[in-house]
Design a protein around this motif. Sequence first.
Motif, PDB file in Angstrom:
ATOM      1  N   PRO A 193       0.826  -1.208   0.000  1.00 27.96           N
ATOM      2  CA  PRO A 193       0.000   0.000   0.000  1.00 27.96           C
ATOM      3  C   PRO A 193       0.859   1.256   0.000  1.00 27.96           C
ATOM      4  O   PRO A 193       1.972   1.255   0.542  1.00 27.96           O
ATOM      5  N   PRO A 194       0.379   2.349  -0.587  1.00 27.70           N
ATOM      6  CA  PRO A 194       1.101   3.624  -0.467  1.00 27.70           C
ATOM      7  C   PRO A 194       1.177   4.044   0.994  1.00 27.70           C
ATOM      8  O   PRO A 194       0.315   3.703   1.812  1.00 27.70           O
ATOM      9  N   ALA A 195       2.219   4.783   1.351  1.00 32.60           N
ATOM     10  CA  ALA A 195       2.388   5.246   2.727  1.00 32.60           C
ATOM     11  C   ALA A 195       1.186   6.050   3.170  1.00 32.60           C
ATOM     12  O   ALA A 195       0.716   6.931   2.453  1.00 32.60           O
ATOM     13  N   GLY A 196       0.660   5.714   4.341  1.00 33.20           N
ATOM     14  CA  GLY A 196      -0.481   6.439   4.887  1.00 33.20           C
ATOM     15  C   GLY A 196      -1.822   5.792   4.611  1.00 33.20           C
ATOM     16  O   GLY A 196      -2.847   6.248   5.118  1.00 33.20           O
ATOM     17  N   THR A 220      -3.770   9.148   5.577  1.00 30.42           N
ATOM     18  CA  THR A 220      -3.179  10.060   6.555  1.00 30.42           C
ATOM     19  C   THR A 220      -1.766  10.363   6.082  1.00 30.42           C
ATOM     20  O   THR A 220      -0.938   9.459   5.962  1.00 30.42           O
ATOM     21  N   PHE A 221      -1.516  11.631   5.755  1.00 32.69           N
ATOM     22  CA  PHE A 221      -0.192  11.982   5.236  1.00 32.69           C
ATOM     23  C   PHE A 221       0.872  11.629   6.280  1.00 32.69           C
ATOM     24  O   PHE A 221       0.754  12.000   7.458  1.00 32.69           O
ATOM     25  N   PRO A 222       1.919  10.893   5.854  1.00 32.84           N
ATOM     26  CA  PRO A 222       2.944  10.421   6.797  1.00 32.84           C
ATOM     27  C   PRO A 222       3.694  11.574   7.471  1.00 32.84           C
ATOM     28  O   PRO A 222       3.732  12.698   6.964  1.00 32.84           O
ATOM     29  N   GLU A 233      -2.204  15.126   8.333  1.00 35.00           N
ATOM     30  CA  GLU A 233      -3.515  15.553   7.833  1.00 35.00           C
ATOM     31  C   GLU A 233      -4.218  14.395   7.127  1.00 35.00           C
ATOM     32  O   GLU A 233      -3.591  13.483   6.592  1.00 35.00           O
ATOM     33  N   ALA A 234      -5.556  14.460   7.113  1.00 38.69           N
ATOM     34  CA  ALA A 234      -6.354  13.461   6.399  1.00 38.69           C
ATOM     35  C   ALA A 234      -6.438  13.834   4.927  1.00 38.69           C
ATOM     36  O   ALA A 234      -6.466  15.014   4.560  1.00 38.69           O
ATOM     37  N   GLY A 235      -6.452  12.828   4.065  1.00 36.35           N
ATOM     38  CA  GLY A 235      -6.573  13.064   2.631  1.00 36.35           C
ATOM     39  C   GLY A 235      -7.121  11.834   1.944  1.00 36.35           C
ATOM     40  O   GLY A 235      -7.651  10.916   2.580  1.00 36.35           O
ATOM     41  N   LYS A 236      -6.992  11.827   0.632  1.00 40.14           N
ATOM     42  CA  LYS A 236      -7.450  10.702  -0.183  1.00 40.14           C
ATOM     43  C   LYS A 236      -6.302  10.237  -1.067  1.00 40.14           C
ATOM     44  O   LYS A 236      -5.464  11.028  -1.493  1.00 40.14           O
TER      45      LYS A 236
END
Length: 425
Positions: A193-196, A220-222, A233-236
């Motif tokens: 999976p991508p980080a976060g 969640t940005f690492p 921060e939360a993101g997509k």
Amino acid sequence: MEVQVDKTGPCEAVVSFTVKTDEFEQRYGASLKEAGKRMTVKGFRPGKVPPHVVEKMAGKDLERDVLDNLLRDALQKAVQDESLEPATQPSLTLDELGFERGKDLAHKVTLALKPQFELADYKGLSAVKKEVALEDDDVEKTIEDVRRQQGSPEPAGEDGLEEEGMAMASIELMHGDESVAKREDLRVGPGTPPAGVDADAFKAAMTGAMVGSTHEFELTFPEDYPKEELRGEAGKCRVELSEIYRLVLPSEEDLYKVFGVEDRAGLEAKVSEQLLEAKQGQERQRVESELFDTLIGAHPMPLPEPMLESQIQARRQAAMHQLMQDGMAEPDAEAQVDGDADATREAAEKSLRALFLIEKIGAAEQLLVSQDDMQAELRQIAMRNRSSFEEVRDYYQESNLMQQLSVELLERKVRGFLFDNATFA
């Protein structure tokens, strides 16, 4: 030629010199005669071209050559007479001399010098060497890893992405409605999976996914994300699959051939041996790094500012390049690099201290990097990159990387020397 040296700092000297006009004219005249012996000009016998003809055809170039030689002679005399150790070759710009025929030439050159320091004790440094052992499942995990590494990807067709398969995808990170990074043609798999991104959610969505499908995940940005304001921060995270492959794994008998064994017992023994060697190598590298860091800390020293500034700028440029490759806009990347200025300077200072220590210990212990060492290393690099020796050698020569490679090999020898002469608790 009159030469004077003034030490203007612990790592700096100014060389002042004056070239008398008759000295220049004498050398220039000799240069014209020598050039006339080499030139072929219509109307004159080979090797008999008169000086006035040579001057008309190549006088300006010969003037520059004479000036260049005079400058280098002045610097060589200063280095020899004052026992100077230049850290770098000075930049000699002839256009800045303001030279006029018929007038004496006075000029100054600033030399960056190597720092002068006494070596602290570097033999018998204390270190702790940890015992290395294999975990119960290390061998089996490694065998499975090797099987996957030896696997051949084939188009998955209508079957979708298998749990052990791989896909090519574009990945876009979103913060609110803003796209903050997008990368194309990345290799992904259900287990990577991508980080976060939550690993279980990613694996569940990717397993069985089809070509052309798009999947969106909470992100969640690492904490080490390049844009500091987005960390935590939360993101997509949006993933679009463009190609899907299944991995065709080799049989166990194929692995026997890879490792040069005859049966399962031989495979496990070979893998166990190689794993243990690798862990022992990692432990040795860890100890070597600790010893070397201890030695650097014991040797504070002044540093030549031009070299230090060059190191800092190189690190800044490399960081900028990496951040922008990761999708960060140039202004944001520059702000990030500026914010890390203190850490960048500290790393550059440590790197330079290490360089001067390596040189001094190498000289004290006669740890020389031979031509055979260089060629052996180039062959290893060629093997790792599946290139020919000639291709790698030419690349290093054309990119002016041979000196850097020599320093890296000397550092390896110094680290090994510290380890071999350490005292272990």
